[in-house]
Structures are given as structure tokens and as C-alpha cells.
Design a protein around this motif. Structure first.
Motif, PDB file in Angstrom:
ATOM      1  N   PHE A  50      41.737 108.194  53.252  1.00  0.00           N
ATOM      2  CA  PHE A  50      40.769 107.151  52.950  1.00  0.00           C
ATOM      3  C   PHE A  50      39.145 108.308  52.826  1.00  0.00           C
ATOM      4  O   PHE A  50      38.868 108.835  52.011  1.00  0.00           O
ATOM      5  CB  PHE A  50      39.958 105.801  54.262  1.00  0.00           C
ATOM      6  CG  PHE A  50      38.592 105.939  53.094  1.00  0.00           C
ATOM      7  CD1 PHE A  50      38.370 105.013  52.239  1.00  0.00           C
ATOM      8  CD2 PHE A  50      37.767 105.749  54.563  1.00  0.00           C
ATOM      9  CE1 PHE A  50      36.814 104.982  52.080  1.00  0.00           C
ATOM     10  CE2 PHE A  50      36.408 105.942  54.004  1.00  0.00           C
ATOM     11  CZ  PHE A  50      35.717 105.097  53.010  1.00  0.00           C
ATOM     12  N   PHE A  51      39.352 109.760  53.829  1.00  0.00           N
ATOM     13  CA  PHE A  51      38.690 110.744  53.820  1.00  0.00           C
ATOM     14  C   PHE A  51      38.835 111.915  53.426  1.00  0.00           C
ATOM     15  O   PHE A  51      38.171 111.898  52.476  1.00  0.00           O
ATOM     16  CB  PHE A  51      38.368 110.605  55.799  1.00  0.00           C
ATOM     17  CG  PHE A  51      37.819 110.134  56.724  1.00  0.00           C
ATOM     18  CD1 PHE A  51      36.680 109.654  56.345  1.00  0.00           C
ATOM     19  CD2 PHE A  51      38.275 110.044  57.412  1.00  0.00           C
ATOM     20  CE1 PHE A  51      35.945 108.831  56.936  1.00  0.00           C
ATOM     21  CE2 PHE A  51      37.987 108.861  58.946  1.00  0.00           C
ATOM     22  CZ  PHE A  51      36.886 108.268  58.617  1.00  0.00           C
ATOM     23  N   ASN A  52      40.458 112.088  52.805  1.00  0.00           N
ATOM     24  CA  ASN A  52      40.465 112.624  51.637  1.00  0.00           C
ATOM     25  C   ASN A  52      40.425 112.124  50.673  1.00  0.00           C
ATOM     26  O   ASN A  52      39.959 113.526  50.013  1.00  0.00           O
ATOM     27  CB  ASN A  52      42.100 112.715  52.110  1.00  0.00           C
ATOM     28  CG  ASN A  52      42.830 113.857  53.135  1.00  0.00           C
ATOM     29  OD1 ASN A  52      41.933 114.767  53.422  1.00  0.00           O
ATOM     30  ND2 ASN A  52      43.344 113.617  53.450  1.00  0.00           N
ATOM     31  N   TRP A  53      40.437 111.105  50.241  1.00  0.00           N
ATOM     32  CA  TRP A  53      40.025 110.892  49.080  1.00  0.00           C
ATOM     33  C   TRP A  53      38.402 110.594  48.669  1.00  0.00           C
ATOM     34  O   TRP A  53      37.589 110.892  47.370  1.00  0.00           O
ATOM     35  CB  TRP A  53      39.864 109.170  48.936  1.00  0.00           C
ATOM     36  CG  TRP A  53      39.478 108.345  47.707  1.00  0.00           C
ATOM     37  CD1 TRP A  53      40.233 108.702  46.468  1.00  0.00           C
ATOM     38  CD2 TRP A  53      38.828 107.817  47.485  1.00  0.00           C
ATOM     39  NE1 TRP A  53      39.822 107.553  45.281  1.00  0.00           N
ATOM     40  CE2 TRP A  53      38.645 107.116  45.358  1.00  0.00           C
ATOM     41  CE3 TRP A  53      37.440 107.043  48.190  1.00  0.00           C
ATOM     42  CZ2 TRP A  53      37.159 106.430  45.170  1.00  0.00           C
ATOM     43  CZ3 TRP A  53      36.591 106.936  47.203  1.00  0.00           C
ATOM     44  CH2 TRP A  53      36.463 105.664  46.140  1.00  0.00           C
ATOM     45  N   LEU A  54      37.376 110.559  50.029  1.00  0.00           N
ATOM     46  CA  LEU A  54      36.187 110.891  50.312  1.00  0.00           C
ATOM     47  C   LEU A  54      35.936 111.825  49.245  1.00  0.00           C
ATOM     48  O   LEU A  54      35.053 112.247  48.639  1.00  0.00           O
ATOM     49  CB  LEU A  54      35.427 110.330  51.384  1.00  0.00           C
ATOM     50  CG  LEU A  54      35.410 109.285  51.591  1.00  0.00           C
ATOM     51  CD1 LEU A  54      35.176 108.103  52.848  1.00  0.00           C
ATOM     52  CD2 LEU A  54      34.948 108.136  50.092  1.00  0.00           C
ATOM     53  N   GLU A  57      36.918 112.480  45.782  1.00  0.00           N
ATOM     54  CA  GLU A  57      35.845 112.094  44.661  1.00  0.00           C
ATOM     55  C   GLU A  57      34.129 112.889  44.305  1.00  0.00           C
ATOM     56  O   GLU A  57      32.900 112.809  43.751  1.00  0.00           O
ATOM     57  CB  GLU A  57      35.653 110.790  45.260  1.00  0.00           C
ATOM     58  CG  GLU A  57      36.568 109.888  44.567  1.00  0.00           C
ATOM     59  CD  GLU A  57      37.454 109.491  43.397  1.00  0.00           C
ATOM     60  OE1 GLU A  57      36.069 108.661  42.177  1.00  0.00           O
ATOM     61  OE2 GLU A  57      38.148 110.073  43.024  1.00  0.00           O
ATOM     62  N   GLY A  58      34.043 114.063  45.279  1.00  0.00           N
ATOM     63  CA  GLY A  58      33.205 115.112  45.745  1.00  0.00           C
ATOM     64  C   GLY A  58      32.004 113.883  46.312  1.00  0.00           C
ATOM     65  O   GLY A  58      30.551 114.321  46.660  1.00  0.00           O
ATOM     66  N   LEU A  59      32.263 112.843  47.600  1.00  0.00           N
ATOM     67  CA  LEU A  59      31.316 112.317  47.439  1.00  0.00           C
ATOM     68  C   LEU A  59      30.564 113.228  48.793  1.00  0.00           C
ATOM     69  O   LEU A  59      29.609 112.323  50.158  1.00  0.00           O
ATOM     70  CB  LEU A  59      31.796 110.358  48.304  1.00  0.00           C
ATOM     71  CG  LEU A  59      31.895 109.858  46.978  1.00  0.00           C
ATOM     72  CD1 LEU A  59      32.765 108.801  47.186  1.00  0.00           C
ATOM     73  CD2 LEU A  59      30.985 109.407  46.639  1.00  0.00           C
ATOM     74  N   PHE A  60      31.082 113.906  49.243  1.00  0.00           N
ATOM     75  CA  PHE A  60      30.796 115.175  50.878  1.00  0.00           C
ATOM     76  C   PHE A  60      31.188 116.246  50.332  1.00  0.00           C
ATOM     77  O   PHE A  60      32.904 115.956  49.984  1.00  0.00           O
ATOM     78  CB  PHE A  60      31.466 114.273  51.843  1.00  0.00           C
ATOM     79  CG  PHE A  60      30.919 114.903  53.075  1.00  0.00           C
ATOM     80  CD1 PHE A  60      29.365 114.807  53.658  1.00  0.00           C
ATOM     81  CD2 PHE A  60      31.893 115.855  53.987  1.00  0.00           C
ATOM     82  CE1 PHE A  60      29.563 115.545  54.670  1.00  0.00           C
ATOM     83  CE2 PHE A  60      31.194 116.274  55.063  1.00  0.00           C
ATOM     84  CZ  PHE A  60      30.498 116.327  55.152  1.00  0.00           C
ATOM     85  N   ASP A  61      30.485 116.798  50.786  1.00  0.00           N
ATOM     86  CA  ASP A  61      30.456 118.782  50.475  1.00  0.00           C
ATOM     87  C   ASP A  61      30.915 119.235  52.364  1.00  0.00           C
ATOM     88  O   ASP A  61      29.824 119.820  52.746  1.00  0.00           O
ATOM     89  CB  ASP A  61      29.856 119.208  50.198  1.00  0.00           C
ATOM     90  CG  ASP A  61      30.199 120.728  49.371  1.00  0.00           C
ATOM     91  OD1 ASP A  61      31.020 121.010  50.058  1.00  0.00           O
ATOM     92  OD2 ASP A  61      29.157 121.624  49.153  1.00  0.00           O
TER      93      ASP A  61
END
Length: 359
Positions: A50-54, A57-61
Motif C-alpha cells: 500500500f505504501f509503495n503504491w502511495l 502515485e505521487g501522493l508523497f515525495d
């Protein structure tokens, strides 16, 4: 006392937690009293996906370890649904697997909202997006589950035929391949013992992987296992499994060059410069079963299908659902009831009689 198999999972857990945010480690700590180390590792793998997907998706840098609680609090329903679609269509997860990963996330987010508290007694997150997400509807009747399962498990004479095939018949399929022939001869006793333990006890993969030599009681024909929920239980196994296991143990130390501190029951062939044997991994055992299943002509047969095969055979011979439930370690008797719907010859015969002409 923690077995070396369990300790191995605890070591894996410590490693993967170093890659995850601090609040995940805190959550895992609260679950450690109730769940086995193997289950906790699975939870962490789900979180890591899940965190890798975030990040993808560019939801966290940044790194996974630095993902803040504020990001989790602001996730939208559409974003989570997009993640679930990613699991299904990009990772080819079945709906039941998607549900399991969603359940892991619901549990984490529920902890962050309803249990965890800051120093001023406020929840870690005020908004829980996972509470808005429904599970996939994968419910089906026990009869449907049984019918779907029936063609993929060992039934009737296949039960013993498969074991004999691993013991003798497989060699004929690889006799022209010297490398495969030598590998088979080296691991023959071990592989037969593994197959017999699955067929003679109905153990889960994680339970068999975690077995240590000291967990086996040959006088009582049982094995000490750590079941789901981190519960210790003694599970019986068949005489045939005991005989095959004894044959393996007789050659285990010398053939696998076992070091004194290695208590693992099932070992890999010695590897590396020092020729060290290690505990067989879950994936290695899955591939082992897969290899024999394909050669046997039943490629759908898997570790879990061997467990189903045992349960079906047990019910046919003994017809005692409560005892079967205990042997399999099911938390719900409804799960065990599936096996009462497989090969219901009485029902089949009764229906056939309806079509017979009257005299």
C-alpha cells in the motif's frame, strides 16, 4: 518457549518494520500478543504494498518510512478504490486476496482512529477513509465452494497414489535429466515426509515450515504447532506420515550437514561456501509440491489443496466435524462444514434413484 521457526518470522518482522513508518511498528506491537509472527509479517507485507503504491502515485515525495499520518487522514475514497483496482488488475490478486489486504488496512486505520492516542489524548487520525470502503462480495454457499474445490483435490485412490508417485513414480519422469535425477535422490526422503505430513495431518504451510525437530512426538503421533492467533496446539498425524518422517530424520543430520544449533525440521540442501543447510522457506515448499503435482498430472494441486484433501478424507472416514475442526485449527465450524458437501454419495445416490424406472 519460541521455536526457531517462530524466531525466524520474528527476525523477518524486525527487518521489515525498519522500512515502515513508526506508527505501523506501534500497531504491530499491540497485535503481537494475539497474532503469530507469521501473521504479523503478512500484515506488514500488505502495508508495504500500500505504501509503495502511495509513492508510485505521487501522493508523497519521500520514503515509505516518512509517510505522515496526515496523508492517511486525507486519502479519498476514490484513491483507495484505485488502489484496490491496482491489486486486482495490475497485481492479478483474486477478490478474496484483495479483501484480505483491505482487512489489514482497515485494522491499521481503525487502530489509528479508535485506539492510538497522542499525549493530549487525541486520536492519531480523525478521519478513517477505510471505514467507507466495502469488501468485495465473494460469499458462496458451502455446496458451491465444495464443487469448485472437488476437481482440484485428491479424492479416492488418488490420495495414496500421489504419495506413492512422490516416493517412486516421479523418478521415471526425470530419468533422462541427470541434474533433476540427482536432486530427487538427494531430497527424496525429505520430500516424501513433507507430502505425507500434509496428507496425514492437514497442517497449514506456515505450520509445517515452522516445525522444529523437538516439536515431533513419535510416541503420541503428534506435532506441536503454532496456529493462527499465536495459539499453541498439538496436532495428530498419521502412521504413514510418522514412518516417512522417521525415514527422513534417519538421514537428516548426515545428508544435510546439520549444524548443532539448527533445530529446523525440514531443511534445504547445503548451500554457500560453508555448505550450510537452512530451514526450507514457504515458497520452496510450494514449488516442491507444484513440481510433483505437475508431474502427477494434477497441476491445480497445491499445498492448500493437500490440506483440503486431508480434510475431505478425514470427514469421509470419521465423519466427526468438531474433531476435524480442531485438527484443522478452524476458528469457525462453518469453515469446516465445507467438507461435508464434498463427495456426498448418499445425496448423489438418492437423486439417481429418482431417475430409475419403476418396476
Amino acid at each position: 518457549m519460541v521455536s526457531s521457526g517462530q524466531q525466524n518470522y520474528y527476525n523477518k518482522l524486525e527487518t521489515i518494520l525498519t522500512e515502515l513508518p513508526w506508527y505501523v511498528e506501534e500497531y504491530i506491537d499491540t497485535k503481537s500478543r494475539k497474532l503469530s509472527a507469521a501473521s504479523l509479517v503478512n500484515y506488514c507485507h500488505d502495508f508495504k504494498i500500500f505504501f509503495n503504491w502511495l509513492l508510485a502515485e505521487g501522493l508523497f515525495d519521500g520514503s515509505i518510512k516518512d509517510i505522515p499520518l496526515t496523508l492517511l487522514e486525507k486519502l479519498t475514497v476514490l484513491q483507495v478504490e484505485s488502489f484496490l483496482s491496482y491489486l486486482k488488475f495490475q497485481l492479478s490478486n483474486k477478490e478474496i486476496t484483495v479483501n484480505r489486504k483491505l482487512s489489514s488496512l482497515k485494522s491499521l486505520f481503525g487502530y489509528l482512529q479508535n485506539i492510538a492516542e497522542t499525549d493530549d489524548l487525541q486520536p492519531y487520525i480523525n478521519r478513517n477513509v477505510m471505514a467507507k470502503i466495502d469488501f468485495n462480495d465473494v460469499s458462496e454457499s458451502p455446496e458451491t465452494t465444495a464443487n469448485r474445490m472437488e476437481g482440484k483435490i485428491l479424492l479416492g485412490d488418488e490420495y495414496e497414489t500421489f504419495r506413492v508417485f512422490v516416493s517412486e513414480g516421479y523418478l521415471e519422469t526425470v530419468i533422462d535429466d541427470k541434474k533433476k535425477t540427482n536432486f530427487y535422490h538427494f531430497n527424496r526422503e525429505r520430500d516424501i515426509a513433507i507430502i505425507s505430513m500434509f496428507l496425514g495431518s492437514g497442517l497449514r504451510l506456515s505450520e509445517l515450515v515452522g516445525l522444529d525437530l523437538g516439536d515431533i512426538d513419535f510416541n503420541k503421533y503428534n506435532a506441536r504447532v503454532i496456529r493462527k492467533g499465536n495459539k499453541e496446539q498439538y496436532v495428530y498425524f498419521s502412521e504413514q506420515a510418522m514412518w516417512d518422517l522417521q525415514d527422513y530424520i534417519n538421514i537428516r543430520i548426515e545428508r544435510y550437514k546439520v549444524e548443532k544449533n539448527n533445530k529446523a525440521l525440514f531443511l534445504s540442501a547445503p548451500m554457500g561456501p560453508k555448505g550450510t543447510s537452512r530451514r526450507l522457506t514457504p515458497r520452496a515448499i510450494e514449488k516442491l509440491v507444484e513440481k510433483y503435482a505437475i508431474a502427477f498430472g494434477k497441476p491445480s494441486l497445491s499445498v492448500h489443496k493437500l490440506r483440503h484433501s486431508f480434510a475431505t478424507r478425514y470427514h469421509a472416514e470419521i465423519n466427526d466435524v468438531p474433531k476435524l475442526r480442531r485438527q484443522l485449527g478452524h476458528s469457525s465450524i462453518q469453515t469446516t462444514m465445507i467438507y461435508t458437501h464434498i463427495q456426498n454419495e448418499d445425496l448423489k445416490n438418492a437423486i439417481n434413484k429418482l431417475n430409475m424406472p419403476k418396476e
